[in-house]
Design an enzyme around this catalytic site. Structure first.
Site, PDB file in Angstrom:
ATOM      1  N   LEU A   1     141.619   6.371 125.816  1.00  0.00           N
ATOM      2  CA  LEU A   1     141.681   5.392 124.727  1.00  0.00           C
ATOM      3  C   LEU A   1     140.560   5.593 123.728  1.00  0.00           C
ATOM      4  O   LEU A   1     140.667   5.199 122.575  1.00  0.00           O
ATOM      5  CB  LEU A   1     141.600   3.967 125.297  1.00  0.00           C
ATOM      6  CG  LEU A   1     142.728   3.567 126.245  1.00  0.00           C
ATOM      7  CD1 LEU A   1     142.446   2.194 126.833  1.00  0.00           C
ATOM      8  CD2 LEU A   1     144.058   3.573 125.518  1.00  0.00           C
ATOM      9  N   GLY A   2     139.463   6.173 124.166  1.00  0.00           N
ATOM     10  CA  GLY A   2     138.331   6.422 123.282  1.00  0.00           C
ATOM     11  C   GLY A   2     137.338   7.303 123.985  1.00  0.00           C
ATOM     12  O   GLY A   2     137.260   7.338 125.210  1.00  0.00           O
ATOM     13  N   GLU A   3     136.572   8.052 123.207  1.00  0.00           N
ATOM     14  CA  GLU A   3     135.615   8.973 123.800  1.00  0.00           C
ATOM     15  C   GLU A   3     134.416   9.087 122.887  1.00  0.00           C
ATOM     16  O   GLU A   3     134.546   9.122 121.662  1.00  0.00           O
ATOM     17  CB  GLU A   3     136.257  10.346 124.004  1.00  0.00           C
ATOM     18  CG  GLU A   3     135.333  11.354 124.682  1.00  0.00           C
ATOM     19  CD  GLU A   3     136.054  12.646 125.020  1.00  0.00           C
ATOM     20  OE1 GLU A   3     135.357  13.646 125.239  1.00  0.00           O
ATOM     21  OE2 GLU A   3     137.301  12.641 125.053  1.00  0.00           O
TER      22      GLU A   3
ATOM     23  N   CYS B   1     129.858  10.348 122.979  1.00  0.00           N
ATOM     24  CA  CYS B   1     128.961  11.414 123.416  1.00  0.00           C
ATOM     25  C   CYS B   1     128.758  11.398 124.922  1.00  0.00           C
ATOM     26  O   CYS B   1     128.612  12.440 125.547  1.00  0.00           O
ATOM     27  CB  CYS B   1     127.617  11.269 122.697  1.00  0.00           C
ATOM     28  SG  CYS B   1     127.732  11.465 120.912  1.00  0.00           S
ATOM     29  N   PHE B   2     128.725  10.206 125.528  1.00  0.00           N
ATOM     30  CA  PHE B   2     128.353  10.128 126.938  1.00  0.00           C
ATOM     31  C   PHE B   2     129.366   9.379 127.787  1.00  0.00           C
ATOM     32  O   PHE B   2     129.201   9.305 128.990  1.00  0.00           O
ATOM     33  CB  PHE B   2     126.989   9.452 127.080  1.00  0.00           C
ATOM     34  CG  PHE B   2     125.893  10.208 126.403  1.00  0.00           C
ATOM     35  CD1 PHE B   2     125.334  11.312 127.004  1.00  0.00           C
ATOM     36  CD2 PHE B   2     125.445   9.828 125.150  1.00  0.00           C
ATOM     37  CE1 PHE B   2     124.328  12.014 126.377  1.00  0.00           C
ATOM     38  CE2 PHE B   2     124.436  10.521 124.521  1.00  0.00           C
ATOM     39  CZ  PHE B   2     123.879  11.626 125.130  1.00  0.00           C
TER      40      PHE B   2
ATOM     41  N   VAL C   1     136.793   5.916 127.770  1.00  0.00           N
ATOM     42  CA  VAL C   1     137.624   4.848 128.293  1.00  0.00           C
ATOM     43  C   VAL C   1     139.028   5.405 128.444  1.00  0.00           C
ATOM     44  O   VAL C   1     139.572   6.008 127.522  1.00  0.00           O
ATOM     45  CB  VAL C   1     137.628   3.620 127.361  1.00  0.00           C
ATOM     46  CG1 VAL C   1     138.518   2.528 127.936  1.00  0.00           C
ATOM     47  CG2 VAL C   1     136.222   3.092 127.173  1.00  0.00           C
TER      48      VAL C   1
ATOM     49  N   LYS D   1     136.327   2.505 132.490  1.00  0.00           N
ATOM     50  CA  LYS D   1     135.133   3.077 131.874  1.00  0.00           C
ATOM     51  C   LYS D   1     134.536   4.122 132.809  1.00  0.00           C
ATOM     52  O   LYS D   1     134.372   3.874 134.007  1.00  0.00           O
ATOM     53  CB  LYS D   1     134.091   1.990 131.586  1.00  0.00           C
ATOM     54  CG  LYS D   1     134.385   1.164 130.357  1.00  0.00           C
ATOM     55  CD  LYS D   1     133.195   0.280 130.013  1.00  0.00           C
ATOM     56  CE  LYS D   1     133.416  -0.462 128.711  1.00  0.00           C
ATOM     57  NZ  LYS D   1     132.227  -1.250 128.325  1.00  0.00           N
TER      58      LYS D   1
ATOM     59  N   ASP E   1     125.609  -8.250 119.585  1.00  0.00           N
ATOM     60  CA  ASP E   1     126.417  -7.403 118.701  1.00  0.00           C
ATOM     61  C   ASP E   1     127.802  -8.011 118.539  1.00  0.00           C
ATOM     62  O   ASP E   1     128.811  -7.324 118.658  1.00  0.00           O
ATOM     63  CB  ASP E   1     126.505  -5.981 119.266  1.00  0.00           C
ATOM     64  CG  ASP E   1     127.076  -4.994 118.241  1.00  0.00           C
ATOM     65  OD1 ASP E   1     127.136  -5.359 117.044  1.00  0.00           O
ATOM     66  OD2 ASP E   1     127.463  -3.883 118.635  1.00  0.00           O
TER      67      ASP E   1
END
EC number: 2.7.10.1
Length: 822
Positions: free
Chosen positions: A492-494, A496-497, A500, A522, A631
């Site tokens: 779903l997302g990536e 640098c470290f 998901v 995660k 945030d």
């Protein structure tokens, strides 16, 4: 004539003034005295009272007032105040020429006269002022913070002929010169003065005129109390503050030194050696002490380790404990555990567990209970113990010397080559203390999360995903989920470290063990450092403590055994709120219908209010758990398929004290357009700074995903915030909702509403609004930057971020379909 002062030190000053309000000499009685007479049977009128001499007395509430009206003419006088003759009774006592009033109140202030009966001659008058000097600078004064005009204080008092340079009227209130307070507190400086004419007061900061123009939240100058009030102080408020009191006959000054202490983002610190091991006699009383140091509000528990079915540990390796005492730091004697009339069953291990919103700390001690005769021998035999110590120490030294001799002898032998076998990796020994503890002292505290120590696994292990970091964690049976029941899907997302991944979890809902539920997982990638790994574990541990709520992303389970760490959380199919809103904007005039694209549902005004209401509910829950988000923005709120708002990323660790907010580099970004001024300029993060961010998020909602402060460069934003500028009302927002946003953006954090109050207000608004759909002609493009906020090539004019030094972010994603806590 005189006044007897109460033992509580009545402060007073005396001025004489001639009064000539009657015309004497118009009649044949011009040779008579100009003394004013008050005919008997007529009430005194304050506007007509005349005296040759007035005495002014200042009293604290509760003082006893005693006035004398000595005269050679009579032994009895009548007393008047305002337009009323005083009568004996209650708090008032009249004795010949003496007036006594017990326990004076504010209502007793005014003009008092003693009058000769029959003739009506006014012998003396007194002005009594009842003022609470102890509360003269507090916020709850009767003027409710109203500011006086400095010019009014410099006017000459009427009929005054006795002049005096300024002087300190209450020097005992000015003994404290140094104020050292934590950030966020309210500070009051007082310089109570007097003089004739009444002097004016000015304030200087570090030798320069100080009016609070450039201070976030401003100041309050309370001239009637000679005080300067600053709310929610921040480190930039440090300095020397000088009050300058002056009239035309002189001036005086006094200086205060203010030191604002930054709040320390650390878990509680426990004093070494406490609690201490204790040996007690059977039937005696025992005390354990635990000294806790914490800037954030700490919560403390006293635990006793117990056995269940003959074992001190459960199947998961977690010890069994009994909670003896739970309280926060404001409770009475929370740092002391009392054990009365101890028995042999009371012997054992005791633990002091302290925690705050940052983390947990604990220390343990043992209690040994002895019979009376054994306890007496223990107390009477120090020589025996010293002998044993000498014997054991001597033996240890002898063994150490023998070991040194053996090592030296082996060093003299020629070296031999040995074949090194691959080392076997063993699990680290650990002490997983059960966390029967919550961030809120009123919670049930049923979480059994372990205090963990992490170790990396051998590289010979084969991870389920390539390039994913592996480690060893103790088993937590409450949250552990079998890996074999997970079917991993597309990312779903990536970043640098971290990444998901979407997945199907079979049986994660215990009521439906064979049904697959879509979840998000995660994972930390292999090239992540120990810090990124530690951050993910910290987030996992915090989410365990937070419990479940409809409007936050909830933890569903974890995979910590025999492979990489998986943190299983709820899946939100409609992505983040910002993109959700933008996708539902009305079409622009040049819109071209695309047959291949399914149009999104239309949003009503009620839908937008519901979005704000749901986010406020989630934040109110986090606030009740003492969790500061830091945030909060539309990009960090996720939307489920049923349009339920869920706050994400509240568990991420953020080191706010290591950031330079003014430095811009090519790496790392900070969401300055959502940050409260005290967080942006002074690094002070509180629930009130989250409320500021909620106001910006609400503005995003009613602009359907607009970019805050459109067209304003970040550098200019700093200046505008200091000057008090705020964003304009969105086109599709009511005046009431906009005023709610403005309350969230109050410069003084203490004046902003709480999330509980926001929930109540939005609930009321939601109950009254009708389902009116948005005006399709409204130009939402005015709230959008020329280029996307997320692209690195976007100019600073519309960027929602400013840059910081190269500090890696655990989950910094590229474009995603649906993000969970990223």
């Amino acid at each position: 004539m005189g006044v007897q002062k109460d033992s509580r030190d009545i402060r007073w000053n005396r001025t004489t003034r001639p009064l000539a309000l009657l015309l004497c000499g118009l009649l044949a009685f011009s040779a008579l005295s100009c003394a004013r007479t008050l005919p008997e049977g007529r009430k005194a009128n304050l506007a007509e009272l005349v005296s040759e001499e007035e005495e002014h007395f200042l009293l604290d509430p509760g003082n006893a007032l005693r006035l004398f009206c000595d005269t050679n003419q009579t032994t009895i006088v009548n007393w008047y105040t305002e337009s009323t003759r005083l009568q004996h009774g209650g708090r008032i006592r009249l004795t010949d020429t003496v007036l006594e009033i017990a326990d004076v109140t504010y209502e007793d202030s005014g003009l008092y006269l003693c009058v000769v009966p029959g003739t009506g001659h006014i012998l003396r008058n007194f002005t009594i002022s009842v003022v609470d000097s102890l509360a003269s600078g507090d916020d709850d004064d009767e003027d409710h913070g109203r500011e006086d005009s400095a010019g009014d204080m410099g006017e000459d008092p009427p009929y005054s002929t006795s002049y005096r340079a300024p002087f300190w009227s209450q020097p005992q209130r000015m003994d404290k010169k140094l104020y050292a307070v934590p950030a966020g507190n309210t500070v009051k400086f007082r310089c109570p003065s007097a003089g004739n004419p009444t002097p004016g007061i000015r304030w200087l900061k570090n030798g320069r005129e100080f009016g609070g123009e450039h201070r976030i939240g401003g100041i309050r100058l309370r001239h009637q109390h000679w005080s300067l009030v600053m709310e929610s102080v921040v480190p930039s408020d440090r300095g020397n503050y000088t009050c300058l009191v002056e009239n035309k006959f002189g001036s005086i000054s006094y200086s205060y030194l203010l030191d604002v202490l930054e709040r320390s983002p650390h878990r509680p610190i426990l004093q070494a050696g406490l609690p201490a091991n204790t040996t007690a006699m059977l039937g005696s009383d025992v005390q354990f002490f635990c000294k806790v140091y914490s800037d954030a509000q700490p919560h403390i528990q006293w635990l006793k380790h117990i056995e269940v079915n003959g074992s001190r540990y459960g199947p998961d390796g977690v010890p069994f404990v009994q909670v003896l005492k739970t309280a926060d730091i404001n409770s009475s004697e929370v740092e002391v555990l009392y054990l009365h009339n101890v028995s042999f069953e009371d012997a054992g291990e005791y633990t002091c567990l302290a925690g705050n919103s940052i983390g947990l700390s604990y220390q343990s001690a043992w209690l040994t209970v002895l019979p009376e005769e054994d306890f007496a021998k223990e107390a009477e035999g120090p020589e025996t113990r010293y002998t044993d110590i000498i014997i054991y120490t001597s033996g240890s030294l002898a063994l150490l010397m023998a070991a040194v001799i053996v090592v030296l002898c082996r060093m003299q032998l020629p070296p031999t080559k040995t074949h090194l076998e691959p080392a076997t990796v063993h699990k680290l020994s650990r002490f997983p203390l059960m966390r029967q503890f919550s961030l809120e002292s009123s919670s049930s505290g049923k979480s059994s999360t372990s205090l963990v120590r992490v170790t990396r696994l051998s590289s010979s292990c084969t991870p389920m995903l390539p390039g994913v970091l592996e480690f060893d964690l103790p088993l937590d049976s409450k949250w552990e989920f079998p890996r074999e029941r997970l079917v991993l899907g597309k990312p779903l997302g990536e970043g640098c470290f971290g990444q998901v991944v979407r997945a199907e979890a079979y049986g994660i809902n215990k009521d439906q063990p064979d049904k697959a539920i879509t979840v998000a997982i995660k994972i930390v990638k292999d090239k992540g450092t120990d810090k990124e790994l530690s951050d993910l574990i910290s987030e996992m541990e915090l989410m365990k403590l937070m419990g479940k709520h409809k409007n936050i992303i909830n933890l569903l389970g974890v995979c910590t055994q025999d492979g990489p760490l998986y943190m299983i959380v709820e899946y939100a199919s409609k992505g983040n709120l910002r993109e959700f809103l933008r996708a539902r904007r009305p079409p622009s005039p040049d819109y071209t219908f695309d047959m291949t694209k399914v149009p999104e549902e239309q949003l009503s005004f009620q839908d937008l209010v519901s979005c704000s209401y749901q986010v406020a509910r989630g934040m109110a829950y986090l606030e009740s758990k003492r969790c500061i988000h830091r945030d909060l923005a539309a990009r960090n709120v996720l939307v489920t398929g049923e349009n339920v708002m869920k706050i994400a990323d509240f568990g991420l660790a953020r080191g706010v004290h290591d950031i330079d907010y003014y430095k811009k580099t090519s790496n790392g970004r900070l969401p300055v357009k959502w940050m409260a001024p005290e967080a942006l300029f002074d690094r002070v993060y509180t629930h009130q700074s989250d409320v500021w961010s909620f106001g910006v998020l609400t503005w995003e909602i009613f602009t359907l995903g607009g970019s805050p402060y459109p067209g304003i460069p970040v550098e200019e934003l700093f200046k505008l915030l200091r000057e008090g500028h705020r964003m304009d009302k969105p086109s599709n927002c009511t005046h009431e909702l906009y005023m709610l946003m403005r309350e969230c953006w109050h410069a003084a954090p203490s004046q902003r509403p709480t999330f509980k109050q926001l929930v109540e207000t939005l609930d009321r608004i939601l109950a009254t609004v009708a389902e009116e759909y948005l005006d399709l002609s409204m130009p939402f493009e005015q709230y959008s930057p020329a280029c996307e906020d997320t692209t690195s090539t976007c100019s600073s004019d519309d960027s929602v971020f400013t840059h910081e030094p190269d500090v890696p972010s655990l989950f910094t994603h590229h474009t995603t379909t649906s993000m969970v806590g990223t």
